[in-house]
Design a protein around this motif. Structure first.
Motif, short mmCIF file in Angstrom:
data_model
loop_
_atom_site.label_atom_id
_atom_site.label_comp_id
_atom_site.label_asym_id
_atom_site.label_seq_id
_atom_site.Cartn_x
_atom_site.Cartn_y
_atom_site.Cartn_z
N LEU A 150 4.83 -7.45 28.22
CA LEU A 150 3.63 -6.73 27.82
C LEU A 150 2.65 -6.63 28.98
O LEU A 150 2.41 -7.59 29.70
N GLU A 151 2.09 -5.43 29.14
CA GLU A 151 1.07 -5.20 30.17
C GLU A 151 -0.33 -5.15 29.55
O GLU A 151 -1.29 -5.68 30.11
N GLU A 152 -0.44 -4.50 28.39
CA GLU A 152 -1.75 -4.32 27.78
C GLU A 152 -1.59 -4.06 26.28
O GLU A 152 -0.62 -3.45 25.84
N VAL A 153 -2.57 -4.53 25.50
CA VAL A 153 -2.59 -4.32 24.06
C VAL A 153 -3.99 -3.86 23.65
O VAL A 153 -4.99 -4.46 24.04
N ARG A 154 -4.03 -2.78 22.89
CA ARG A 154 -5.29 -2.33 22.28
C ARG A 154 -5.06 -2.24 20.78
O ARG A 154 -4.03 -1.75 20.33
N GLU A 212 -13.59 -9.44 16.78
CA GLU A 212 -12.91 -8.84 17.94
C GLU A 212 -12.64 -9.89 19.01
O GLU A 212 -11.56 -9.92 19.62
N VAL A 213 -13.61 -10.76 19.23
CA VAL A 213 -13.44 -11.82 20.22
C VAL A 213 -12.31 -12.76 19.81
O VAL A 213 -11.49 -13.18 20.64
N LYS A 214 -12.26 -13.09 18.51
CA LYS A 214 -11.18 -13.94 18.01
C LYS A 214 -9.82 -13.33 18.32
O LYS A 214 -8.91 -14.01 18.82
N ILE A 215 -9.66 -12.06 18.00
CA ILE A 215 -8.36 -11.40 18.20
C ILE A 215 -7.97 -11.45 19.67
O ILE A 215 -6.83 -11.78 20.02
N ALA A 232 -9.96 -5.17 21.38
CA ALA A 232 -9.95 -5.03 19.93
C ALA A 232 -11.24 -4.38 19.43
O ALA A 232 -12.32 -4.59 19.99
N PHE A 233 -11.09 -3.62 18.35
CA PHE A 233 -12.23 -2.99 17.65
C PHE A 233 -11.95 -3.16 16.16
O PHE A 233 -10.92 -2.72 15.66
N THR A 234 -12.86 -3.82 15.44
CA THR A 234 -12.58 -4.17 14.05
C THR A 234 -13.51 -3.43 13.08
O THR A 234 -14.70 -3.30 13.33
#
Length: 335
Positions: A150-154, A212-215, A232-234
């Motif tokens: 994995l390089e990046e996750v959104r 978002e910080v938790k994720i 992350a955006f919740t």
């Protein structure tokens, strides 16, 4: 034959606590003794489980003596004070709060992902149960990490009101039954009925809310990828139960859709529902009450051949909380 355990459940009468009881029954979890703990308001109540009736108790010094295992689902402050006491009394403390998740000396476990961190040889300790929205995300990411890197996750989440507890659930039900009235929100910052609220938790100075910080932090810790880019955006939505997530995953290399689908379908705990032209994909109301993490709408980004999009849905009270905790216990005592 599995040995029977002496088990405590802190927060036994809450939404997650009640789901613990239901799952302990469903999974025939071997119980010799159950000690359900709740507030003084619940004294006098009894919890029926596996043909026996167990009186609700309040937390007090010595209340964990003799227990093998204690599940905590009562919030950060209670866990901070009482989880160490459970361990001192000789029990494993599986904690559903955020109190210890990012403590470098505490393991943060999703059994399908990093269950190797707890085994039958482990000693009594606090084991952190991750945030609900993090759990379903890392289950979907783990097979892709192992196979392709994995390089990046959104991720953008669409989270049900049950994630805010019984109060959130009741608030949506009350607003729905009186949908023509003006409503004064209590659990949420705004009326949740016919609405989407882009806030779960409080905001920091950088503009991120606490969910978002938790994720972002928990995903890196669970996957063991300190350098992984995670954003992350919740959003809280007026669904009763089960969280949904749209996820953008950038892999370390280009792969085919067949490779992605085979990798996901072979992973324990994932169910693929992916036939979008026939409107087949996971839905919160279908997934509610089920154990797996459901994945669908898997497709490649048109601009970046290494980026894949997918839709991830799971019951936030079961796999996102109680079930994951019970699976941790099963990993320790019965693996």
């Amino acid at each position: 034959m599995k040995r029977k355990l002496k088990v405590g459940v802190v927060g036994a009468t809450g939404m997650v606590g009640q789901t613990f009881m239901k799952l302990l029954e469903e999974r025939s979890f071997p119980i010799q003794e159950l000690r359900p703990f709740a507030s003084e308001n619940s004294l006098g109540k009894k919890i029926d489980l596996q043909g026996a009736s167990w009186p609700v108790q309040v937390l007090k010094e010595g209340c964990f003596d003799g227990l093998d295992l204690v599940f905590f689902s009562s919030g950060d402050d209670i866990s901070k004070e009482w989880a160490p006491k459970a361990v001192k009394a000789g029990a494993f403390a599986v904690d559903n709060s955020a109190a210890f998740r990012m403590d470098p000396n505490t393991v943060l476990v999703v059994p399908e992902v990093n269950g190797n961190l707890v085994t039958k040889d482990s000693k009594p300790q606090i084991i952190a149960n991750p945030n609900c929205s993090t759990i379903q995300l890392v289950v979907a990411l783990k097979p892709l990490l192992d196979k392709f890197g994995l390089e990046e996750v959104r991720v953008s989440t669409y989270q049900a009101v049950s994630g805010a507890g019984q109060g959130g659930y009741d608030e949506l039900m009350e607003q729905t039954s009186n949908h023509k009235d003006d409503h004064q929100p209590k659990t949420f910052p705004h009326t949740i009925l016919f609405n989407c609220i882009p806030q779960i938790g409080s905001f920091n100075d950088e503009g991120y809310c606490s969910e978002e910080v938790k994720i972002m932090k928990e995903t890196r810790k669970i996957l063991g990828q300190d350098k992984l880019k995670v954003s992350a955006f919740t959003v809280r939505i007026p669904a009763l139960n089960a969280h949904s997530e749209s996820v953008w995953v950038t892999l370390n290399k280009e792969v085919s859709r067949d490779q992605i689908m085979a990798t996901l379908s072979e992973f324990k705990g994932i169910v693929l529902q992916d036939d979008p032209k026939k409107s087949v994909y996971p839905l919160a109301r279908d997934v509610s009450g089920k154990d797996p993490v459901y994945v669908g709408r898997v497709h490649r980004d048109p601009e970046n051949p290494k980026m894949w999009l997918m839709w991830v849905v799971s019951d936030n009270i079961r796999k996102g909380a109680a079930l994951n905790g019970i699976q941790i216990a099963e990993q320790i005592f019965f693996s």
